[in-house]
Design a protein around this motif. Structure first.
Motif, PDB file in Angstrom:
ATOM      1  N   ALA A  24       0.780  -1.279  -0.068  1.00 39.05           N
ATOM      2  CA  ALA A  24      -0.076   0.009   0.025  1.00 39.05           C
ATOM      3  C   ALA A  24       0.899   1.285  -0.009  1.00 39.05           C
ATOM      4  N   THR A  25       1.930   1.041   0.625  1.00 40.71           N
ATOM      5  CA  THR A  25       2.825   2.288   0.623  1.00 40.71           C
ATOM      6  C   THR A  25       3.433   2.565  -0.561  1.00 40.71           C
ATOM      7  N   THR A  26       4.004   1.440  -1.016  1.00 36.96           N
ATOM      8  CA  THR A  26       4.809   1.825  -2.471  1.00 36.96           C
ATOM      9  C   THR A  26       3.759   2.057  -3.484  1.00 36.96           C
ATOM     10  N   LEU A  27       2.337   1.534  -3.462  1.00 41.08           N
ATOM     11  CA  LEU A  27       1.326   1.960  -4.674  1.00 41.08           C
ATOM     12  C   LEU A  27       1.222   3.311  -4.335  1.00 41.08           C
ATOM     13  N   SER A  28       1.048   3.808  -3.103  1.00 40.20           N
ATOM     14  CA  SER A  28       1.026   5.438  -2.767  1.00 40.20           C
ATOM     15  C   SER A  28       2.118   6.356  -3.397  1.00 40.20           C
ATOM     16  N   MET A  29       3.389   5.711  -3.055  1.00 39.15           N
ATOM     17  CA  MET A  29       4.559   6.578  -3.708  1.00 39.15           C
ATOM     18  C   MET A  29       4.431   6.392  -5.278  1.00 39.15           C
ATOM     19  N   LEU A  30       3.919   5.308  -5.786  1.00 43.31           N
ATOM     20  CA  LEU A  30       3.792   5.145  -7.218  1.00 43.31           C
ATOM     21  C   LEU A  30       2.737   6.166  -7.760  1.00 43.31           C
ATOM     22  N   ILE A  31       1.688   6.116  -7.191  1.00 47.81           N
ATOM     23  CA  ILE A  31       0.607   7.312  -7.611  1.00 47.81           C
ATOM     24  C   ILE A  31       1.112   8.515  -7.591  1.00 47.81           C
ATOM     25  N   GLU A  48      -1.213   6.109   1.551  1.00 48.97           N
ATOM     26  CA  GLU A  48      -1.250   4.729   1.758  1.00 48.97           C
ATOM     27  C   GLU A  48      -2.294   4.657   3.174  1.00 48.97           C
ATOM     28  N   ASP A  49      -2.621   5.445   3.983  1.00 52.48           N
ATOM     29  CA  ASP A  49      -3.468   5.477   4.835  1.00 52.48           C
ATOM     30  C   ASP A  49      -5.070   5.412   4.659  1.00 52.48           C
ATOM     31  N   GLU A  50      -5.008   6.212   3.214  1.00 56.94           N
ATOM     32  CA  GLU A  50      -6.568   6.247   2.751  1.00 56.94           C
ATOM     33  C   GLU A  50      -6.622   4.824   2.075  1.00 56.94           C
ATOM     34  N   ILE A  51      -5.816   4.410   1.395  1.00 56.22           N
ATOM     35  CA  ILE A  51      -5.627   3.091   0.598  1.00 56.22           C
ATOM     36  C   ILE A  51      -6.120   1.930   1.701  1.00 56.22           C
ATOM     37  N   LEU A  52      -5.236   1.827   2.676  1.00 57.28           N
ATOM     38  CA  LEU A  52      -5.582   0.795   3.632  1.00 57.28           C
ATOM     39  C   LEU A  52      -6.954   0.950   4.570  1.00 57.28           C
ATOM     40  N   VAL A  53      -7.383   2.092   4.777  1.00 50.83           N
ATOM     41  CA  VAL A  53      -8.820   2.299   5.486  1.00 50.83           C
ATOM     42  C   VAL A  53      -9.788   1.634   4.488  1.00 50.83           C
ATOM     43  N   LYS A  79     -10.034   3.883  -8.293  1.00 54.85           N
ATOM     44  CA  LYS A  79      -9.880   4.932  -6.935  1.00 54.85           C
ATOM     45  C   LYS A  79      -9.214   6.414  -7.270  1.00 54.85           C
ATOM     46  N   TYR A  80      -8.009   6.167  -8.337  1.00 49.08           N
ATOM     47  CA  TYR A  80      -7.216   7.288  -8.639  1.00 49.08           C
ATOM     48  C   TYR A  80      -7.290   7.713 -10.227  1.00 49.08           C
ATOM     49  N   GLY A  81      -7.933   6.811 -11.037  1.00 51.50           N
ATOM     50  CA  GLY A  81      -7.934   7.076 -12.420  1.00 51.50           C
ATOM     51  C   GLY A  81      -6.572   6.908 -13.077  1.00 51.50           C
ATOM     52  N   LEU A  82      -5.665   6.023 -12.552  1.00 49.48           N
ATOM     53  CA  LEU A  82      -4.315   5.690 -12.936  1.00 49.48           C
ATOM     54  C   LEU A  82      -4.257   4.195 -13.497  1.00 49.48           C
ATOM     55  N   ASN A  83      -3.767   4.574 -14.800  1.00 53.16           N
ATOM     56  CA  ASN A  83      -3.870   3.102 -15.692  1.00 53.16           C
ATOM     57  C   ASN A  83      -2.351   2.500 -15.369  1.00 53.16           C
ATOM     58  N   LEU A  84      -2.426   1.196 -14.606  1.00 53.05           N
ATOM     59  CA  LEU A  84      -1.179   0.511 -14.330  1.00 53.05           C
ATOM     60  C   LEU A  84      -1.373  -0.859 -14.999  1.00 53.05           C
ATOM     61  N   LYS A  85      -0.091  -1.403 -15.356  1.00 56.62           N
ATOM     62  CA  LYS A  85      -0.093  -2.719 -15.820  1.00 56.62           C
ATOM     63  C   LYS A  85       0.889  -3.475 -15.019  1.00 56.62           C
ATOM     64  N   TYR A  86       0.501  -4.739 -14.819  1.00 57.11           N
ATOM     65  CA  TYR A  86       1.169  -5.800 -14.172  1.00 57.11           C
ATOM     66  C   TYR A  86       2.117  -6.633 -15.156  1.00 57.11           C
ATOM     67  N   LYS A  87       3.043  -6.912 -14.682  1.00 57.15           N
ATOM     68  CA  LYS A  87       3.809  -8.010 -15.283  1.00 57.15           C
ATOM     69  C   LYS A  87       4.890  -8.490 -14.224  1.00 57.15           C
ATOM     70  N   GLY A  88       4.836  -9.981 -14.546  1.00 52.66           N
ATOM     71  CA  GLY A  88       5.833 -10.730 -13.837  1.00 52.66           C
ATOM     72  C   GLY A  88       6.967 -11.033 -14.499  1.00 52.66           C
ATOM     73  N   MET A  89       8.285 -10.880 -14.060  1.00 54.41           N
ATOM     74  CA  MET A  89       9.352 -11.189 -15.063  1.00 54.41           C
ATOM     75  C   MET A  89      10.314 -12.067 -14.305  1.00 54.41           C
ATOM     76  N   ASN A  90      11.527 -12.487 -15.146  1.00 61.21           N
ATOM     77  CA  ASN A  90      12.668 -13.275 -14.310  1.00 61.21           C
ATOM     78  C   ASN A  90      13.576 -12.249 -14.109  1.00 61.21           C
ATOM     79  N   LYS A  91      14.554 -12.246 -13.368  1.00 68.41           N
ATOM     80  CA  LYS A  91      15.679 -11.257 -13.057  1.00 68.41           C
ATOM     81  C   LYS A  91      16.143 -10.661 -14.067  1.00 68.41           C
ATOM     82  N   ASN A  92      16.593 -11.247 -15.300  1.00 72.55           N
ATOM     83  CA  ASN A  92      17.256 -10.503 -16.297  1.00 72.55           C
ATOM     84  C   ASN A  92      16.279  -9.437 -16.871  1.00 72.55           C
TER      85      ASN A  92
END
Length: 179
Positions: A24-31, A48-53, A79-92
């Motif tokens: 939640a804290t990292t999402l807050s920083m990203l936003i 992050e406090d708003e997100i957690l509650v 909640k914030y109108g922000l377009n984010l995309k998820y991706k899982g990846m290997n270390k390289n």
């Protein structure tokens, strides 16, 4: 060297669960870091406090959801109108993303910093005589965590982060980026 500007927040002072609210804290920083340019300074709004509650009030399984990157992408859009995309990846691929991205992104660190995993904001890298150093905003502070030192713009050696689980199974580094 490439270090991207970003907002920093400390999860230890969150409204509840300060020890386990890195997502939640990292999402807050990203936003809040969206659109920042070199030299920009933003004062943290502590979303992050708003997100957690909000998550606690709306979802019975809020603790599991706040670590689900796909859910967090949908939540940030709703909640914030922000377009984010998820991706899982290997270390390289993960390291290549850090070197090539032009914006900070949210990422897991596998179990390199804690035995159960951790989530931080990636800000870039620098090269040193000892190898590649990765720059993060670490919401829990600076690793090792015994000393309560700020985690803003901390550097960790790339070698700290494993390629596999020690049994030959490749580690997946989860990321959430601006779309």
């Amino acid at each position: 060297m490439k270090i991207l500007p970003a907002v920093y927040e400390n999860q230890r002072d969150n409204v509840f669960d300060g020890g386990v609210t890195c997502a939640a804290t990292t999402l807050s920083m990203l936003i809040q870091s969206k659109g920042m340019k070199e030299g920009d300074v933003k004062h943290p709004m502590h979303l992050e406090d708003e997100i957690l509650v909000d998550l606690k009030e709306r979802y019975d399984n809020h603790k599991a959801l706040r670590e689900d990157f796909n859910f967090l992408a949908k939540y940030a859009k709703e909640k914030y109108g922000l377009n984010l995309k998820y991706k899982g990846m290997n270390k390289n691929d993960w390291l290549a993303k850090m070197v090539n991205d032009s914006a900070p992104f949210m990422t897991s660190t596998s179990n390199a910093l804690t035995s159960f995993g951790h989530i931080v904001l990636s800000r870039g890298f620098k090269e040193s005589d000892s190898g590649l150093l990765l720059c993060f905003n670490d919401p829990y502070g600076c690793h090792p965590y015994g000393v309560k030192k700020s985690g803003e713009g901390v550097f960790y050696r790339a070698e700290m982060f494993p390629f596999d689980d020690g049994n030959g199974k490749q580690k997946t580094y989860h990321t959430l980026s601006y779309a």
